[in-house]
Design a protein around this motif. Structure first.
Motif, PDB file in Angstrom:
ATOM      1  N   LYS A 280       0.828  -0.900  -0.094  1.00 45.51           N
ATOM      2  CA  LYS A 280       0.086  -0.042   0.009  1.00 45.51           C
ATOM      3  C   LYS A 280       0.913   1.060   0.096  1.00 45.51           C
ATOM      4  CE  LYS A 280      -3.829   2.140   2.647  1.00 45.51           C
ATOM      5  NZ  LYS A 280      -5.308   1.888   3.207  1.00 45.51           N
ATOM      6  N   ALA A 281       1.704   1.095   1.086  1.00 47.56           N
ATOM      7  CA  ALA A 281       2.984   2.075   0.938  1.00 47.56           C
ATOM      8  C   ALA A 281       3.720   2.983  -0.444  1.00 47.56           C
ATOM      9  CB  ALA A 281       4.121   1.952   2.308  1.00 47.56           C
ATOM     10  N   TYR A 282       3.880   1.437  -0.998  1.00 50.25           N
ATOM     11  CA  TYR A 282       4.412   1.649  -2.062  1.00 50.25           C
ATOM     12  C   TYR A 282       4.123   1.884  -3.842  1.00 50.25           C
ATOM     13  CZ  TYR A 282       6.961  -0.169  -6.484  1.00 50.25           C
ATOM     14  OH  TYR A 282       7.248  -0.595  -7.833  1.00 50.25           O
ATOM     15  N   THR A 283       2.627   1.597  -3.815  1.00 52.78           N
ATOM     16  CA  THR A 283       2.048   2.008  -4.822  1.00 52.78           C
ATOM     17  C   THR A 283       1.367   2.882  -4.316  1.00 52.78           C
ATOM     18  OG1 THR A 283      -0.608   0.920  -3.223  1.00 52.78           O
ATOM     19  CG2 THR A 283       0.817  -0.320  -4.999  1.00 52.78           C
ATOM     20  N   SER A 284       1.591   3.724  -3.696  1.00 50.92           N
ATOM     21  CA  SER A 284       0.818   5.450  -3.233  1.00 50.92           C
ATOM     22  C   SER A 284       2.183   7.082  -4.134  1.00 50.92           C
ATOM     23  CB  SER A 284       1.071   6.013  -1.488  1.00 50.92           C
ATOM     24  OG  SER A 284       2.490   5.939  -0.656  1.00 50.92           O
ATOM     25  N   ASN A 285       3.324   5.445  -4.453  1.00 52.95           N
ATOM     26  CA  ASN A 285       4.176   6.610  -5.287  1.00 52.95           C
ATOM     27  C   ASN A 285       5.391   5.927  -5.403  1.00 52.95           C
ATOM     28  OD1 ASN A 285       5.583   8.327  -6.326  1.00 52.95           O
ATOM     29  ND2 ASN A 285       6.049   9.631  -4.182  1.00 52.95           N
ATOM     30  N   VAL A 286       4.867   5.098  -6.966  1.00 50.00           N
ATOM     31  CA  VAL A 286       6.017   4.391  -7.028  1.00 50.00           C
ATOM     32  C   VAL A 286       7.662   5.185  -8.212  1.00 50.00           C
ATOM     33  CG1 VAL A 286       4.214   3.022  -8.023  1.00 50.00           C
ATOM     34  CG2 VAL A 286       4.931   4.118  -9.578  1.00 50.00           C
ATOM     35  N   ASN A 287       6.805   6.651  -8.106  1.00 49.69           N
ATOM     36  CA  ASN A 287       8.803   6.997  -8.236  1.00 49.69           C
ATOM     37  C   ASN A 287       9.602   7.241  -7.366  1.00 49.69           C
ATOM     38  OD1 ASN A 287       8.000   7.135 -10.771  1.00 49.69           O
ATOM     39  ND2 ASN A 287       6.428   8.739 -10.623  1.00 49.69           N
ATOM     40  N   CYS A 288       8.538   7.008  -6.161  1.00 52.47           N
ATOM     41  CA  CYS A 288       9.688   7.238  -4.018  1.00 52.47           C
ATOM     42  C   CYS A 288      10.611   6.586  -4.539  1.00 52.47           C
ATOM     43  CB  CYS A 288       8.833   7.328  -3.524  1.00 52.47           C
ATOM     44  SG  CYS A 288       9.738   7.458  -1.955  1.00 52.47           S
ATOM     45  N   ASP A 289      11.644   6.802  -4.275  1.00 45.55           N
ATOM     46  CA  ASP A 289      13.507   6.324  -4.360  1.00 45.55           C
ATOM     47  C   ASP A 289      13.878   5.911  -3.048  1.00 45.55           C
ATOM     48  OD1 ASP A 289      15.568   4.913  -5.168  1.00 45.55           O
ATOM     49  OD2 ASP A 289      16.655   6.958  -5.470  1.00 45.55           O
ATOM     50  N   VAL A 290      13.196   4.445  -2.422  1.00 45.71           N
ATOM     51  CA  VAL A 290      13.868   4.477  -1.088  1.00 45.71           C
ATOM     52  C   VAL A 290      15.243   3.423  -0.858  1.00 45.71           C
ATOM     53  CG1 VAL A 290      13.020   2.693   1.205  1.00 45.71           C
ATOM     54  CG2 VAL A 290      11.582   3.631  -0.748  1.00 45.71           C
ATOM     55  N   LYS A 291      16.263   3.785  -0.987  1.00 46.65           N
ATOM     56  CA  LYS A 291      17.323   3.399  -0.521  1.00 46.65           C
ATOM     57  C   LYS A 291      17.135   3.384   0.825  1.00 46.65           C
ATOM     58  CE  LYS A 291      19.380   5.592  -4.840  1.00 46.65           C
ATOM     59  NZ  LYS A 291      20.362   6.185  -5.675  1.00 46.65           N
ATOM     60  N   THR A 292      18.371   1.949   0.651  1.00 45.63           N
ATOM     61  CA  THR A 292      18.884   1.912   2.070  1.00 45.63           C
ATOM     62  C   THR A 292      20.718   0.844   2.185  1.00 45.63           C
ATOM     63  OG1 THR A 292      17.266  -0.509   2.189  1.00 45.63           O
ATOM     64  CG2 THR A 292      19.188  -0.270   3.689  1.00 45.63           C
ATOM     65  N   ASP A 293      21.380   1.954   2.710  1.00 49.23           N
ATOM     66  CA  ASP A 293      22.451   2.082   3.256  1.00 49.23           C
ATOM     67  C   ASP A 293      23.504   1.644   4.738  1.00 49.23           C
ATOM     68  OD1 ASP A 293      25.316   2.680   2.943  1.00 49.23           O
ATOM     69  OD2 ASP A 293      25.495   4.347   3.445  1.00 49.23           O
ATOM     70  N   ILE A 294      23.768   0.318   3.885  1.00 43.70           N
ATOM     71  CA  ILE A 294      24.110  -0.744   5.337  1.00 43.70           C
ATOM     72  C   ILE A 294      25.579  -0.865   5.596  1.00 43.70           C
ATOM     73  CG2 ILE A 294      24.087  -3.412   6.578  1.00 43.70           C
ATOM     74  CD1 ILE A 294      21.602  -3.778   5.100  1.00 43.70           C
ATOM     75  N   LYS A 295      25.536  -0.327   6.389  1.00 37.12           N
ATOM     76  CA  LYS A 295      27.214  -0.112   7.178  1.00 37.12           C
ATOM     77  C   LYS A 295      27.345  -0.672   8.599  1.00 37.12           C
ATOM     78  CE  LYS A 295      27.557   4.575   5.011  1.00 37.12           C
ATOM     79  NZ  LYS A 295      28.614   5.416   4.649  1.00 37.12           N
ATOM     80  N   HIS A 296      29.136  -1.427   8.716  1.00 40.41           N
ATOM     81  CA  HIS A 296      29.640  -1.841   9.109  1.00 40.41           C
ATOM     82  C   HIS A 296      30.848  -1.546  10.080  1.00 40.41           C
ATOM     83  CE1 HIS A 296      31.021  -5.448  11.902  1.00 40.41           C
ATOM     84  NE2 HIS A 296      31.979  -5.249  11.521  1.00 40.41           N
ATOM     85  N   ASP A 297      30.077  -0.263  10.593  1.00 43.77           N
ATOM     86  CA  ASP A 297      31.108   0.687  10.997  1.00 43.77           C
ATOM     87  C   ASP A 297      30.731   1.431  12.713  1.00 43.77           C
ATOM     88  OD1 ASP A 297      29.506   2.615  10.252  1.00 43.77           O
ATOM     89  OD2 ASP A 297      30.236   3.515   8.869  1.00 43.77           O
ATOM     90  N   GLY A 298      29.302   0.530  12.934  1.00 45.79           N
ATOM     91  CA  GLY A 298      28.630   1.029  14.495  1.00 45.79           C
ATOM     92  C   GLY A 298      28.116   2.383  14.256  1.00 45.79           C
ATOM     93  N   SER A 299      28.003   2.856  13.250  1.00 47.24           N
ATOM     94  CA  SER A 299      27.705   4.165  12.992  1.00 47.24           C
ATOM     95  C   SER A 299      25.936   4.590  12.978  1.00 47.24           C
ATOM     96  CB  SER A 299      27.077   5.246  11.626  1.00 47.24           C
ATOM     97  OG  SER A 299      26.639   3.941  10.307  1.00 47.24           O
ATOM     98  N   GLU A 300      25.718   5.802  13.955  1.00 48.24           N
ATOM     99  CA  GLU A 300      24.009   5.911  14.619  1.00 48.24           C
ATOM    100  C   GLU A 300      22.541   5.313  13.304  1.00 48.24           C
ATOM    101  OE1 GLU A 300      21.744   9.301  16.843  1.00 48.24           O
ATOM    102  OE2 GLU A 300      23.080   9.908  15.397  1.00 48.24           O
ATOM    103  N   PRO A 301      21.742   4.521  12.921  1.00 46.55           N
ATOM    104  CA  PRO A 301      20.771   5.208  12.307  1.00 46.55           C
ATOM    105  C   PRO A 301      20.175   5.911  12.034  1.00 46.55           C
ATOM    106  CG  PRO A 301      20.552   4.053  14.212  1.00 46.55           C
ATOM    107  CD  PRO A 301      21.360   4.273  14.394  1.00 46.55           C
ATOM    108  N   VAL A 302      20.190   6.495  10.870  1.00 44.19           N
ATOM    109  CA  VAL A 302      19.684   7.303  10.646  1.00 44.19           C
ATOM    110  C   VAL A 302      18.515   7.039   9.379  1.00 44.19           C
ATOM    111  CG1 VAL A 302      19.899   9.655   9.335  1.00 44.19           C
ATOM    112  CG2 VAL A 302      21.557   8.869  11.082  1.00 44.19           C
ATOM    113  N   ILE A 303      17.593   7.938   9.235  1.00 45.41           N
ATOM    114  CA  ILE A 303      16.130   8.239   8.056  1.00 45.41           C
ATOM    115  C   ILE A 303      16.279   9.741   7.257  1.00 45.41           C
ATOM    116  CG2 ILE A 303      13.727   7.790   7.406  1.00 45.41           C
ATOM    117  CD1 ILE A 303      13.883   5.705  10.095  1.00 45.41           C
TER     118      ILE A 303
END
Length: 114
Positions: free
Chosen positions: A44-67
């Motif tokens: 339902k969220a995806y179909t509300s805007n199929v042009n929205c670019d959702v990216k995930t950046d997974i790091k192994h550096d102990g960094s704080e989670p940010v959105i």
């Protein structure tokens, strides 16, 4: 339970241009960020805007989670997920999206009345 089920989250991406979610999966404070990301991948969220670019950046550096959310009008919302619950992130995100949709509706009504 702090996590809202994705089906009940009611996430709408209509006014969102892109979402970047960064986190280190081995940190203890990443659960709410991962749950928020799961809410973005509901059909339902995806179909509300199929042009929205959702990216995930997974790091192994102990960094704080940010959105990092970029809206269609250029405005940004940055949420640091280390000390936020999924519910708090969803409320902040949804309230900003709702406000932007209301502004857009008011502008379209003013144009229609002219």
């Amino acid at each position: 339970m702090a996590f809202v089920l994705p089906k009940r989250a009611g996430v709408s991406l209509k006014q969102v241009k892109s979402v970047l979610v960064r986190f280190c999966p081995f940190e203890a404070n990443v659960e709410s960020t991962r749950n928020f990301l799961q809410c973005l991948h509901v059909k339902k969220a995806y179909t509300s805007n199929v042009n929205c670019d959702v990216k995930t950046d997974i790091k192994h550096d102990g960094s704080e989670p940010v959105i990092d959310v970029t809206f269609a009008d250029g405005d940004r919302l940055i949420m640091k997920g280390a000390n936020l619950t999924t519910r708090e992130m969803l409320q902040a995100f949804n309230s900003r999206c709702t406000a932007k949709e209301l502004v857009l509706q008011e502008k379209s009504q003013k144009k229609a009345n002219k």
